[in-house]
Design a protein around this motif. Structure first.
Motif, PDB file in Angstrom:
ATOM      1  N   ALA A   1      13.086   6.375  20.506  1.00 46.69           N
ATOM      2  CA  ALA A   1      13.341   6.527  19.080  1.00 46.69           C
ATOM      3  C   ALA A   1      12.347   5.708  18.258  1.00 46.69           C
ATOM      4  CB  ALA A   1      14.766   6.086  18.748  1.00 46.69           C
ATOM      5  N   PHE A   2      11.962   6.248  17.119  1.00 49.88           N
ATOM      6  CA  PHE A   2      11.075   5.517  16.225  1.00 49.88           C
ATOM      7  C   PHE A   2      11.286   5.989  14.795  1.00 49.88           C
ATOM      8  CE2 PHE A   2       8.708   9.309  17.371  1.00 49.88           C
ATOM      9  CZ  PHE A   2       8.119   9.706  16.172  1.00 49.88           C
ATOM     10  N   GLU A   3      10.833   5.171  13.871  1.00 48.72           N
ATOM     11  CA  GLU A   3      10.846   5.505  12.439  1.00 48.72           C
ATOM     12  C   GLU A   3       9.553   5.012  11.820  1.00 48.72           C
ATOM     13  OE1 GLU A   3      13.043   3.974   8.327  1.00 48.72           O
ATOM     14  OE2 GLU A   3      14.219   4.019  10.183  1.00 48.72           O
ATOM     15  N   ILE A   4       8.951   5.840  10.978  1.00 49.80           N
ATOM     16  CA  ILE A   4       7.763   5.436  10.236  1.00 49.80           C
ATOM     17  C   ILE A   4       8.210   4.974   8.858  1.00 49.80           C
ATOM     18  CG2 ILE A   4       5.572   6.187   9.261  1.00 49.80           C
ATOM     19  CD1 ILE A   4       5.391   8.252  11.519  1.00 49.80           C
ATOM     20  N   VAL A   5       7.904   3.727   8.536  1.00 45.80           N
ATOM     21  CA  VAL A   5       8.302   3.137   7.258  1.00 45.80           C
ATOM     22  C   VAL A   5       7.055   3.017   6.385  1.00 45.80           C
ATOM     23  CG1 VAL A   5       9.430   1.196   6.118  1.00 45.80           C
ATOM     24  CG2 VAL A   5      10.108   1.842   8.460  1.00 45.80           C
ATOM     25  N   PRO A   6       6.907   3.868   5.367  1.00 47.31           N
ATOM     26  CA  PRO A   6       5.692   3.842   4.543  1.00 47.31           C
ATOM     27  C   PRO A   6       5.474   2.485   3.880  1.00 47.31           C
ATOM     28  CG  PRO A   6       7.008   5.811   4.100  1.00 47.31           C
ATOM     29  CD  PRO A   6       7.857   4.897   4.934  1.00 47.31           C
ATOM     30  N   GLY A   7       4.216   2.202   3.607  1.00 45.70           N
ATOM     31  CA  GLY A   7       3.865   0.966   2.913  1.00 45.70           C
ATOM     32  C   GLY A   7       2.911   1.249   1.772  1.00 45.70           C
ATOM     33  N   VAL A   8       2.609   0.229   0.990  1.00 43.22           N
ATOM     34  CA  VAL A   8       1.649   0.349  -0.113  1.00 43.22           C
ATOM     35  C   VAL A   8       0.249   0.302   0.485  1.00 43.22           C
ATOM     36  CG1 VAL A   8       0.787  -0.685  -2.239  1.00 43.22           C
ATOM     37  CG2 VAL A   8       3.240  -0.767  -1.705  1.00 43.22           C
ATOM     38  N   SER A   9      -0.485   1.394   0.366  1.00 42.11           N
ATOM     39  CA  SER A   9      -1.818   1.455   0.957  1.00 42.11           C
ATOM     40  C   SER A   9      -2.819   0.641   0.149  1.00 42.11           C
ATOM     41  CB  SER A   9      -2.293   2.906   1.034  1.00 42.11           C
ATOM     42  OG  SER A   9      -3.636   2.965   1.456  1.00 42.11           O
ATOM     43  N   SER A  10      -3.676  -0.069   0.856  1.00 40.08           N
ATOM     44  CA  SER A  10      -4.744  -0.815   0.184  1.00 40.08           C
ATOM     45  C   SER A  10      -5.697   0.120  -0.539  1.00 40.08           C
ATOM     46  CB  SER A  10      -5.507  -1.669   1.194  1.00 40.08           C
ATOM     47  OG  SER A  10      -6.077  -0.852   2.201  1.00 40.08           O
ATOM     48  N   ALA A  11      -5.762   1.385  -0.120  1.00 33.46           N
ATOM     49  CA  ALA A  11      -6.644   2.347  -0.770  1.00 33.46           C
ATOM     50  C   ALA A  11      -6.278   2.542  -2.235  1.00 33.46           C
ATOM     51  CB  ALA A  11      -6.583   3.692  -0.041  1.00 33.46           C
ATOM     52  N   LEU A  12      -5.009   2.369  -2.563  1.00 29.46           N
ATOM     53  CA  LEU A  12      -4.558   2.504  -3.942  1.00 29.46           C
ATOM     54  C   LEU A  12      -4.315   1.143  -4.595  1.00 29.46           C
ATOM     55  CD1 LEU A  12      -2.000   5.421  -3.467  1.00 29.46           C
ATOM     56  CD2 LEU A  12      -4.432   5.552  -4.010  1.00 29.46           C
ATOM     57  N   ALA A  13      -3.803   0.200  -3.820  1.00 27.49           N
ATOM     58  CA  ALA A  13      -3.454  -1.103  -4.383  1.00 27.49           C
ATOM     59  C   ALA A  13      -4.684  -1.920  -4.756  1.00 27.49           C
ATOM     60  CB  ALA A  13      -2.599  -1.887  -3.394  1.00 27.49           C
ATOM     61  N   ALA A  14      -5.721  -1.904  -3.919  1.00 25.46           N
ATOM     62  CA  ALA A  14      -6.912  -2.706  -4.204  1.00 25.46           C
ATOM     63  C   ALA A  14      -7.571  -2.288  -5.523  1.00 25.46           C
ATOM     64  CB  ALA A  14      -7.907  -2.623  -3.048  1.00 25.46           C
ATOM     65  N   PRO A  15      -7.812  -0.998  -5.742  1.00 21.85           N
ATOM     66  CA  PRO A  15      -8.358  -0.611  -7.043  1.00 21.85           C
ATOM     67  C   PRO A  15      -7.432  -1.005  -8.206  1.00 21.85           C
ATOM     68  CG  PRO A  15      -8.638   1.175  -5.474  1.00 21.85           C
ATOM     69  CD  PRO A  15      -7.758   0.153  -4.814  1.00 21.85           C
ATOM     70  N   ALA A  16      -6.123  -0.817  -8.031  1.00 22.20           N
ATOM     71  CA  ALA A  16      -5.178  -1.161  -9.101  1.00 22.20           C
ATOM     72  C   ALA A  16      -5.270  -2.640  -9.452  1.00 22.20           C
ATOM     73  CB  ALA A  16      -3.757  -0.805  -8.682  1.00 22.20           C
ATOM     74  N   TYR A  17      -5.412  -3.504  -8.436  1.00 16.27           N
ATOM     75  CA  TYR A  17      -5.496  -4.943  -8.673  1.00 16.27           C
ATOM     76  C   TYR A  17      -6.860  -5.354  -9.231  1.00 16.27           C
ATOM     77  CZ  TYR A  17      -1.045  -6.850  -7.103  1.00 16.27           C
ATOM     78  OH  TYR A  17       0.283  -7.217  -7.030  1.00 16.27           O
ATOM     79  N   ALA A  18      -7.787  -4.423  -9.260  1.00 21.59           N
ATOM     80  CA  ALA A  18      -9.083  -4.675  -9.903  1.00 21.59           C
ATOM     81  C   ALA A  18      -9.181  -3.953 -11.248  1.00 21.59           C
ATOM     82  CB  ALA A  18     -10.215  -4.227  -8.984  1.00 21.59           C
ATOM     83  N   GLY A  19      -8.059  -3.412 -11.713  1.00 21.34           N
ATOM     84  CA  GLY A  19      -8.048  -2.706 -12.989  1.00 21.34           C
ATOM     85  C   GLY A  19      -8.658  -1.328 -12.938  1.00 21.34           C
ATOM     86  N   ILE A  20      -8.685  -0.719 -11.735  1.00 21.74           N
ATOM     87  CA  ILE A  20      -9.315   0.592 -11.554  1.00 21.74           C
ATOM     88  C   ILE A  20      -8.259   1.622 -11.172  1.00 21.74           C
ATOM     89  CG2 ILE A  20     -11.026   1.915 -10.256  1.00 21.74           C
ATOM     90  CD1 ILE A  20     -12.406  -0.792  -9.615  1.00 21.74           C
TER      91      ILE A  20
END
Length: 265
Positions: free
Chosen positions: A110-129
């Protein structure tokens, strides 16, 4: 006793950006297998008697090979343990989740995939992009820098990627020269705004901005550490006015953890 694996996205670096479900499952796991991009404060959230195993992989430095990590995951779940497989960012974005989930499924576990905040979106957001913005970009693509231009067995179409309004390159810091040169040769304007965001969302975040043509030279001077993300597109120019994050103001203790309600699986 039946075990289960939880393939959890730990978020982009700052520990309190993990999801509530991810944190709850981590706190109840018997075994924690964690990557090098996972904040130490998150690993500390595991139960005192939980087994903690570092299985991190960085550029040219692999603690364990991926096949060994997958075998270890299967072994612990088969033995009846609840295992938190803690990965940086989102587990489905270059996180080997497909290989590990396939191995668990093939073993009947048994397994479950628990989504996370991707750096692909978070890094630009934290740089104002913002990766999309009306009038600037209606589409974006995320690509790994490991599939470098010119690589003999590469399946990445860099010629097509050159025409995507916003291009985000993960794990490409050591190949920026080649990526920029290839995109320009494929028709991307040399004057296109570009940025590299290093250690995004943390106290150590640094951002280097330049044109696509000038970015390699700017990076050589800045000497940024990994992990780092490359963002290319007109939206990068918005960072000059939208940059909001002040790394020095990140809380040291991340007291938000203490305020989260503990929940059962």
């Amino acid at each position: 006793m039946s075990g289960k694996a939880y393939l959890i996205g730990a978020g982009p670096g700052r520990p309190d950006l993990i999801t509530v479900r991810g944190l709850n499952l981590l706190r109840q796991a018997d075994v924690v297998l964690y990557d090098w991009l996972v904040a130490p404060q998150l690993v500390d959230q595991a139960r005192p008697n939980a087994v903690r195993i570092f299985v991190g992989k960085a550029h040219d430095r692999h603690t364990l090979e991926q096949d060994t990590i997958t075998d270890l995951l299967v072994e612990y779940v088969r033995a009846g343990h609840h295992v938190a497989r803690l990965k940086g960012g989102d587990p489905s974005v270059f996180g080997h989740v497909g290989e590990e989930a396939q191995a668990l499924a093939s073993a009947g576990l048994a397994f479950e995939i628990v989504p996370g905040v991707s750096s692909a979106l978070a890094a630009p957001a934290y740089a104002g992009i913002p990766v999309t913005s009306r009038g600037y970009s209606t589409a974006f693509a995320v690509v790994t820098g490991h599939e470098a231009p010119g690589k003999a067995d590469s399946t990445t179409d860099w010629n097509a990627l050159a025409h995507i309004p916003t291009l985000i390159v993960l794990m490409g810091l050591h190949r920026v020269d080649l990526v920029c040169t290839t995109l320009i040769a494929a028709g991307r304007a040399a004057s296109t705004p570009a940025a590299v965001i290093s250690r995004a969302t943390t106290r150590e975040q640094r951002v280097v901005r330049a044109t696509l043509a000038d970015l390699p030279a700017a990076l050589r001077e800045a000497n940024l550490p990994t992990p780092a993300i490359l963002v290319i597109g007109e939206v990068v120019g918005l960072g000059a006015t939208l940059e909001w994050f002040v790394p020095s103001l990140v809380e040291e203790g991340f007291e938000a953890f203490e305020r989260l309600e503990q929940r059962t699986i």
